[in-house]
Design an enzyme around this catalytic site. Structure first.
Site, PDB file in Angstrom:
ATOM      1  N   THR A 138      43.910  58.435  72.126  1.00  0.00           N
ATOM      2  CA  THR A 138      43.847  59.873  71.847  1.00  0.00           C
ATOM      3  C   THR A 138      43.386  60.194  70.423  1.00  0.00           C
ATOM      4  OG1 THR A 138      45.601  60.295  73.428  1.00  0.00           O
ATOM      5  CG2 THR A 138      45.250  61.978  71.754  1.00  0.00           C
ATOM      6  N   GLU A 142      49.622  60.706  79.070  1.00  0.00           N
ATOM      7  CA  GLU A 142      48.478  60.309  79.899  1.00  0.00           C
ATOM      8  C   GLU A 142      47.624  61.518  80.250  1.00  0.00           C
ATOM      9  OE1 GLU A 142      47.842  57.105  81.282  1.00  0.00           O
ATOM     10  OE2 GLU A 142      49.366  56.326  79.938  1.00  0.00           O
ATOM     11  N   GLY A 162      51.679  55.717  69.279  1.00  0.00           N
ATOM     12  CA  GLY A 162      53.001  55.089  69.231  1.00  0.00           C
ATOM     13  C   GLY A 162      52.938  53.748  68.535  1.00  0.00           C
TER      14      GLY A 162
END
Lengths: 590, 590
Positions: B191, B463, B230
């Site tokens: 992302t 997602e 993350g």
């Protein structure tokens, strides 16, 4: 981009209002790259500015945003001043840096309360003399930090309001200034571990000791521990405690006479903050949100307070233990007592509406600026231009407007109620106000953002589960209905049908099968449709209750129809919300 | 009380399963009065035990809960062992004491990951060799702390899984053990700030420098900063970075050739945790939930990595810069790459189902024990016995069962896909798996509790926005539909009608007007009804797209029908969920 541009113009009044709030500014400050803050957080916007400006010019709103803004908000100046105050104290904005412990967040809220007082706003003063401004202040504070608004509500509306509204002039003289200046932080100790919505079943007791002229306040079992009490864990120096008033039998019997739930002022801590004898308090710990409030659980073990600590507006007890009241039944006294507390509910509504306005603005603005995907070889499209986003956000924008007007209506009703300060009137108004506050129910369906949502979550059950409040609404409607169409089942039906024929009851506005936009958007039609739905559901509910009542008893018959009861209440609330706007004034759009 | 008793019996398998989890135990421990914990938290229950026991005897479930429990959960032993592990480490349960800073919560999750490894569970090993156990472990961890489950997913499924599934045998040999043992914590850097769901539009680039045989990884503008990654803010020592692969023009042109988005292993920090040259990382700060994960934003400035760091299962580049792939088009390579990442989605589904089971159990148990109001002179009634509570909770209980089976189905499909490890097959399976994972969408409507809800919140957009995933589902259905009924609009309609007449397409099962319970509860009828709805919506959507396409172009025609597209996808997902159960096995109820 047409749709997004158009909407941006239409919501401009709110965008403007919110963009200037500390809430929005704190969001900007929280940028993870302080030195590049502007570029990073505004990047999705900047990239499209040229195209956007061009089409914005074409899509100017079809009304004057300034007029709209004034119409929506005639106390704008106060909001600007309050928010300016917090811009000058950025250290008081809890979302500048998150991860505060509950103790840190509580300290911050305490400091904020003092800043508000120092700036010349005395919430308790406003509540007593100009409630419209009090509720407006609450809405302003809800956008700064919802914990602040709720802490203010606990101190001024619940603790202060209970002393003011349930006590006598002597109580007011004794406590007013200390409560108003936060020199005497206090609690509203109603809810017990095992008794929440069912307030009439509270078990804490206050027994008169005629020999010492004192009340003995006592928690008889663990289920009666006062629970979730705001201001209790750290700050509270006193509390309005709701307890069963018990006096010796005037006929000399050995058993005490229970006069039901009344309110008493009970000191909790001394000036140094130490708990007084017989008072045990525990911290309720971390919550989903609102960790700026020090909720606690309180247990009383034979705590003695002077007889004069009974808040005696609706009932008093003399030295000999003789009980007297201007209201004739226990049920009426109970209703009048609860009725005096509706201010808290009005305040919650104002806070909720503030949260909703803020959340909707943040979401719409993001959707107008965020772009993803697009036709081949073209710039990406604003997320707001997707039908799926519009279907999700537009009903929320409409709800924000609708509930804004409903809140205004509610505040005006409260102001009226206070002007005509008379026990019987208050008693009548109580349920009627409480049923309308359920407009707040609409929020359950709202997509809110992060902390706003966590903090606001409890608003769905504050003042009792909405399911219970909604039942009160339906009960009220049924009572009115029965008064209008009394008689045996058949007679009632006959009356209903006759009234319908005569036009006294609304007819089904849908049977006309008229699907013209002109017709469907006609306010008169919408109003009729909502009224018809309520009337029809009320009629059918009444028939069902009559049918099941004799066999099941009232309680079980009611439970058997419970979904119907709740649907009726929601239908009624929606029709009230719909009718809210015209009461406030008329809008001259250019 | 009949209804509540009855339900308590029916949900016993789940109550049993959850009551034994650390989640539930931590809830008990959090009692604010440690010395009186038992009495206080169980008070509402204890008071009614006699009556309850009596009627429970009458209301035994009509099936053997043991058989049900085995049927639902054939790996129960593992769950018991994992939860026993955390009972032995109560210091690792984040809800024992809340108000952790993000740094403290992250440290706690890090310790938990090591405890799991020390107990002999290697998630990466399970993912590679026995995915069913891997996903089951995730469901177990979701009940301990959702941050733990997600951190495990980032390390093993996203970082480990991307290296395993997108790399070659050499990559596996080089990284497997270090990733498996958490000696090499890593990230999944897909992302970007301006590119979320639209992965194909990512802007980070990896340009081959033929002279040094290296990739130069670079962030061209602020919109391309890797965002929300993350493991990045504190732990990540390397990352799988998704970037546009660019090589010199083989025909000698001066411009680079862009082969689209590929995955590269890029080191981020040295062994002491210092950032490597050209890597800039910022902490994403506090989030609504999941603060045990260290999300960060990453910016690359001409970072050089060896040519071999391209994860080259679907495409490779030789020393001279020549690009080759077994897959023939850029679109196919992209689909195959994303297809390999479906493991993460399956894992999220398992975690969601775990959260839903836990939340439903907590809510139902509370409603069965909490009493409020009741008929005059009788004990108060359990909240669960009110119609309004049943209407709210029972659909959630049913949803928990339905999604449990849907999850099992999904795991089995994933296992199948992995068994037949072949690029073309994987490519086909990708979208088909991704569309079914949308079963998770059902959660949006679920009432969850406190931290469970805040933590789980992001699962709605993990997602990519569900709106986007659902569109992929509909696109897939339309593709199948077109293949089945190709031809001009009229021909297609003709085919549809003929197929309907021949029984190849489901007929509307509602026109029979059969309202017998026997008929309405018949699984065959329900299945037909769901199928009919999907088929009908697919047919009408297809007609609308054909109608608007020529005038508006494909993109705008699709957007005009977007609500229809999403409704179709949801209808399809529901029919898949409904059909989930029989695939798992058959239940012999006594």
């Amino acid at each position: 981009m047409t749709a997004a541009e158009h909407l941006l113009c239409q919501i401009r009044p709110h965008v403007g209002a919110i963009a200037a709030t500390p809430q929005a500014m704190a969001q900007e400050w929280r940028s993870i790259a302080p030195d590049q803050q502007q570029q990073l957080t505004l990047a999705p916007c900047a990239a499209t500015t040229p195209a956007r400006t061009r089409s914005t010019a074409k899509m100017l709103p079809r009304f004057d945003p300034g007029v709209m803004e004034t119409y929506l908000d005639d106390m704008r100046e106060m909001k600007a001043r309050v928010h300016e105050l917090f811009r000058q104290h950025p250290d008081l904005l809890p979302n500048v840096e998150e991860g505060l412990s509950k103790e840190e967040h509580r300290a911050l809220v305490r400091r904020s309360l003092k800043v508000i007082l120092q700036a010349g706003y005395s919430p308790l003063d406003l509540l007593a003399r100009d409630p419209r401004k009090y509720f407006y202040l609450g809405e302003c504070l809800s956008m700064v930090d919802l914990s602040l608004m709720v802490k203010s509500g606990v101190q001024y509306s619940l603790w202060g309001g209970s002393v003011l509204n349930l006590g006598s002039e002597a109580h007011r003289r004794r406590y007013f200034d200390d409560i108003a200046q936060f020199r005497l932080p206090g609690c509203f100790a109603m809810t017990e571990l095992k008794h929440g919505s069912n307030v009439a079943a509270l078990q804490t007791e206050a027994v008169l000791d005629v020999l010492t002229d004192e009340w003995v306040v006592h928690t008889p079992d663990e289920g009666a521990i006062k629970w979730w009490i705001g201001n209790a864990a750290e700050d509270g120096r006193a509390a309005t405690v709701f307890a069963r008033l018990k006096v010796p039998d005037p006929n000399g019997g050995s058993k005490l006479v229970d006069h039901g739930v009344h309110a008493f002022v009970v000191p909790l801590r001394d000036e140094s903050g130490n708990l007084l004898p017989g008072v045990e308090i525990r911290d309720c710990g971390y919550k989903v949100g609102l960790n700026g409030i020090d909720n606690g659980a309180i247990r009383f073990t034979h705590v003695r307070v002077p007889r004069g600590n009974l808040l005696d507006r609706f009932a008093s007890v003399d030295k000999s233990g003789r009980y007297s009241s201007p209201l004739t039944s226990q049920a009426r006294r109970f209703a009048a007592t609860l009725g005096e507390l509706t201010g808290g509910r009005v305040g919650l509504t104002a806070g909720s509406v503030g949260v909703l306005k803020g959340a909707v603005t943040i979401a719409v603005r993001y959707a107008a600026l965020r772009q993803q995907f697009g036709p081949p070889d073209s710039p990406e499209v604003a997320v707001l231009d997707y039908q799926s986003t519009q279907v999700r956000l537009m009903p929320l924008v409409a709800t924000a407007y609708g509930l804004h007007f409903a809140k205004c209506l509610l505040v005006e009703k409260y102001v009226d109620m206070k002007r005509t300060r008379e026990p019987k009137l208050v008693e009548e108004a109580a349920l009627s106000t409480c049923r309308e506050v359920c407009g707040g129910h609409g929020y359950a369906a709202v997509n809110r953002l992060g902390a706003l949502r966590s903090d606001h979550d409890i608003f769905q059950t504050f003042e009792g589960d909405n399911t219970v409040l909604l039942q009160q609404v339906s009960a009220m409607l049924l009572k009115e209905y029965r008064q209008q169409f009394s008689g045996a089942p058949l007679t009632a039906t006959y009356h209903y049908l006759r009234a319908a024929l005569l036009g006294a009851l609304p007819n089904n506005p849908l049977v006309t099968h008229d699907t013209e936009p002109r017709h469907l958007r006609d306010p008169a039609f919408l109003s009729k449709a909502l009224e018809y739905r309520t009337a029809r559901m009320l009629f059918t509910l009444s028939l069902r209750l009559r049918k099941h009542g004799p066999r099941l008893g009232a309680f079980h018959a009611w439970n058997k129809c419970l979904s119907h009861v709740l649907d009726l209440a929601n239908a009624y609330v929606e029709s009230v919300v719909y009718k809210g706007a015209p009461v406030v004034g008329s809008l001259h759009l250019t």
